[in-house]
Scaffold this motif. Structure first.
Motif, PDB file in Angstrom:
ATOM      1  N   ASP A 255       6.234  23.672 -12.775  1.00 36.33           N
ATOM      2  CA  ASP A 255       6.165  22.579 -11.812  1.00 36.33           C
ATOM      3  C   ASP A 255       4.747  22.030 -11.703  1.00 36.33           C
ATOM      4  O   ASP A 255       4.524  20.815 -11.599  1.00 36.33           O
ATOM      5  N   LEU A 256       3.762  22.922 -11.724  1.00 34.83           N
ATOM      6  CA  LEU A 256       2.370  22.501 -11.609  1.00 34.83           C
ATOM      7  C   LEU A 256       1.938  21.609 -12.766  1.00 34.83           C
ATOM      8  O   LEU A 256       1.066  20.748 -12.615  1.00 34.83           O
ATOM      9  N   THR A 257       2.529  21.827 -13.931  1.00 35.23           N
ATOM     10  CA  THR A 257       2.095  21.098 -15.131  1.00 35.23           C
ATOM     11  C   THR A 257       3.095  20.047 -15.595  1.00 35.23           C
ATOM     12  O   THR A 257       2.866  19.394 -16.610  1.00 35.23           O
ATOM     13  N   ALA A 258       4.180  19.868 -14.851  1.00 35.87           N
ATOM     14  CA  ALA A 258       5.271  18.990 -15.308  1.00 35.87           C
ATOM     15  C   ALA A 258       4.820  17.549 -15.513  1.00 35.87           C
ATOM     16  O   ALA A 258       5.315  16.849 -16.402  1.00 35.87           O
ATOM     17  N   CYS A 259       3.892  17.060 -14.692  1.00 34.31           N
ATOM     18  CA  CYS A 259       3.511  15.653 -14.749  1.00 34.31           C
ATOM     19  C   CYS A 259       2.431  15.370 -15.782  1.00 34.31           C
ATOM     20  O   CYS A 259       2.002  14.213 -15.950  1.00 34.31           O
ATOM     21  N   LEU A 260       1.952  16.386 -16.498  1.00 31.05           N
ATOM     22  CA  LEU A 260       0.827  16.188 -17.405  1.00 31.05           C
ATOM     23  C   LEU A 260       1.228  15.502 -18.701  1.00 31.05           C
ATOM     24  O   LEU A 260       0.435  14.765 -19.297  1.00 31.05           O
ATOM     25  N   GLY A 261       2.451  15.764 -19.173  1.00 29.75           N
ATOM     26  CA  GLY A 261       2.863  15.192 -20.448  1.00 29.75           C
ATOM     27  C   GLY A 261       2.075  15.800 -21.590  1.00 29.75           C
ATOM     28  O   GLY A 261       1.529  16.906 -21.488  1.00 29.75           O
ATOM     29  N   ASP A 262       1.980  15.086 -22.718  1.00 28.56           N
ATOM     30  CA  ASP A 262       1.263  15.576 -23.886  1.00 28.56           C
ATOM     31  C   ASP A 262      -0.024  14.809 -24.157  1.00 28.56           C
ATOM     32  O   ASP A 262      -0.766  15.144 -25.084  1.00 28.56           O
ATOM     33  N   GLN A 263      -0.310  13.775 -23.365  1.00 25.72           N
ATOM     34  CA  GLN A 263      -1.508  12.966 -23.581  1.00 25.72           C
ATOM     35  C   GLN A 263      -2.710  13.630 -22.935  1.00 25.72           C
ATOM     36  O   GLN A 263      -2.777  13.781 -21.719  1.00 25.72           O
ATOM     37  N   LEU A 264      -3.656  14.046 -23.760  1.00 22.36           N
ATOM     38  CA  LEU A 264      -4.800  14.800 -23.264  1.00 22.36           C
ATOM     39  C   LEU A 264      -5.728  13.913 -22.433  1.00 22.36           C
ATOM     40  O   LEU A 264      -5.992  12.764 -22.778  1.00 22.36           O
ATOM     41  N   ARG A 265      -6.204  14.473 -21.316  1.00 25.99           N
ATOM     42  CA  ARG A 265      -7.133  13.774 -20.429  1.00 25.99           C
ATOM     43  C   ARG A 265      -8.551  14.293 -20.654  1.00 25.99           C
ATOM     44  O   ARG A 265      -8.741  15.412 -21.138  1.00 25.99           O
ATOM     45  N   PRO A 266      -9.570  13.520 -20.271  1.00 31.55           N
ATOM     46  CA  PRO A 266     -10.943  14.032 -20.348  1.00 31.55           C
ATOM     47  C   PRO A 266     -11.112  15.236 -19.425  1.00 31.55           C
ATOM     48  O   PRO A 266     -10.270  15.493 -18.550  1.00 31.55           O
ATOM     49  N   PRO A 267     -12.199  15.994 -19.581  1.00 32.64           N
ATOM     50  CA  PRO A 267     -12.438  17.145 -18.709  1.00 32.64           C
ATOM     51  C   PRO A 267     -12.356  16.769 -17.235  1.00 32.64           C
ATOM     52  O   PRO A 267     -12.871  15.724 -16.820  1.00 32.64           O
TER      53      PRO A 267
END
Length: 478
Positions: free
Chosen positions: A311-323
């Motif tokens: 649940d904590l990571t569900a909205c991240l998808g596969d597109q990497l974000r900057p630090p």
């Protein structure tokens, strides 16, 4: 048929494979860890026997079950099972993640020739300092110790009636001359132990004995069954993933984190806090950097936020974000590589009133990935070279985390196709070699690759800077 047994910290898994090495069926049984005091981690070895019986009962109706002709055990390393002269267990097994013997480990590590012969720092989780702790704090038990067995070797005793262990598991005791692949009289003396208290040694893919006839009858196995030497869990995982030669390796995003590579020779460099151990096949070694909390950090965050890691990571998808703006130090249980500190502790930095649980989840994944970068850099300091790695473990199911890790490590990461490729398969393969005499290279093959995740070249420099900042913050802690 062959049977691989993965004796884990929280449960046992048994995997049947056929003559072609294909998985046929598997079974699992769980047990508990006791923590009677802070820093203590213990288990009743009798629970492993019960779990093994439960797993065999689950497999009994599988076609071909009665034709099992080889078994091998892969076990969690460093545990101390203390037996008296009648092979009765004297106290609960002290596990790999138990830190009570930090003082004894430091004293032993400072003893002349210990690092040179063992090839490793003496970590608090290793077996030798545990026995020094028992000598000091439980002298009446220490006086009755006739044999010390690792968890996998204790199952070997149950299976064969013999005290026998393999080289890869024994390399994590601080009693083994890892280069010579034999017990060291000097190391044993430094640890107040004797050779007669040690099990016999065999290679992991060599026969260690035959299954006891009464146990074969109890389980309903029809023919003679060879028990192989087996392996420590990470060596078994290397066998399951085909990591045999220099340049091959894997990253494990499991409860703990591991960066492992095979070596063609013995190349210790203890000061890096890299583990240098015997492989489960003759004339091979492997090295690994180990962090004590990897996906366990995300599990911890889930517990304190009341949300599952998924649940904590569900909205991240596969597109990497900057630090991200928040930094996490992943030292919830101390650390091994490269810090060798049982007292090092974790924490967040950069929190603000606007910080969200999503920010915390990203920080945890970044912090664990930076810790694995520490492991990779320590391996490189020993001369190991990796151009790509398999990625395994529960965390590898997160596309975002794998992309992040590939970018922070600056390594292509290969995702195996679904199926078996871990410690249980590695153990079954060792059993097959012990029975058939096949060359290890014929059996210990690499899995098919489902996808290769490349580093994000646009964000590589940003994460390199993030890693440098992480290292500076860690230096302030240590």
């Amino acid at each position: 048929m062959y049977l691989g047994i993965d004796l884990g910290t929280s449960g046992l898994r048994a995997l049947m494979t056929d003559a072609a090495g294909r998985p046929v069926a598997s079974a699992e049984a769980q047990y508990n860890v006791q923590t009677p005091h802070p820093g203590w981690s213990e288990q009743d070895p009798g629970d492993w026997i019960t779990a093994l019986d439960q797993a065999m009962d689950q497999l009994r109706d599988t076609p071909g079950y009665g034709d099992i002709c080889g078994i091998a055990v892969a076990g969690h390393m460093h545990g101390a099972v203390l037996l008296d002269g009648s092979d009765q267990v004297l106290r609960p097994c002290i596990l790999w993640n138990d830190t009570r013997s930090a003082t004894e480990a430091a004293e032993l590590d400072a003893t002349a020739q210990v690092r040179d012969l063992s090839g490793n720092i003496v970590f608090p989780g290793f077996t030798a300092p545990k026995l020094l702790w028992v000598q000091r704090h439980e002298p009446e038990i220490f006086a009755d110790v006739a044999k010390v067995l690792l968890p996998a070797a204790y199952l070997n005793l149950h299976l064969t009636g013999r005290h026998v262990a393999d080289m890869s598991d024994s390399a994590g005791t601080s009693w083994l001359d890892v280069g010579a692949r034999d017990w060291s009289e000097q190391l044993l003396k430094a640890g107040q132990m004797r050779r007669d208290q040690m099990p016999d040694l065999v290679e992991g893919c060599a026969p260690a004995g035959q299954l006891r006839s009464d146990l074969a009858r109890h389980w309903g196995l029809t023919g003679p069954v060879t028990i192989a030497g087996g392996a420590g869990d990470n060596a078994a995982a290397a066998c399951g993933t085909g990591v045999m030669a220099a340049g091959q390796g894997f990253v494990s995003l499991g409860t703990s984190g591991v960066v492992l590579t095979a070596r063609d020779g013995f190349h210790p460099d203890a000061q890096t806090a890299v583990h240098t151990f015997c492989h489960a096949i003759p004339d091979r070694w492997y090295q690994m950097g180990v962090m004590l909390s990897a996906t366990d950090c995300m599990n911890w965050l889930g517990r304190i936020t009341g949300r599952s890691p998924a649940d904590l990571t569900a909205c991240l998808g596969d597109q990497l974000r900057p630090p991200g703006p928040v930094t996490f130090m992943p030292y919830l249980s101390g650390e091994r590589t490269p810090h060798n500190s049982a007292s090092l502790r974790g924490g967040f930095q950069g929190l603000s009133i606007s910080t969200t649980s999503e920010d915390l989840a990203i920080a945890v994944m970044e912090g664990v990935s930076y810790g694995l970068r520490d492991c990779l850099e320590a391996l490189r300091a020993t001369g190991a070279e990796l151009s790509s790695c398999l990625v395994i473990g529960g965390g590898s199911k997160s596309g975002y985390w794998v992309k992040l890790l590939a970018t922070i490590l600056d390594l292509p990461l290969q995702l195996p196709k679904g199926g078996e490729f871990g410690a249980a398969l590695g153990a079954a393969r060792l059993a097959q070699i012990a029975v058939t005499g096949a060359a290890p290279a014929e059996i210990l093959t690499a899995p098919d690759i489902a996808a290769t995740v490349m580093p994000d070249s646009n964000l590589r420099d940003g994460f390199d800077a993030g890693y440098a900042a992480f290292r500076a913050r860690v230096s302030a802690l240590t």
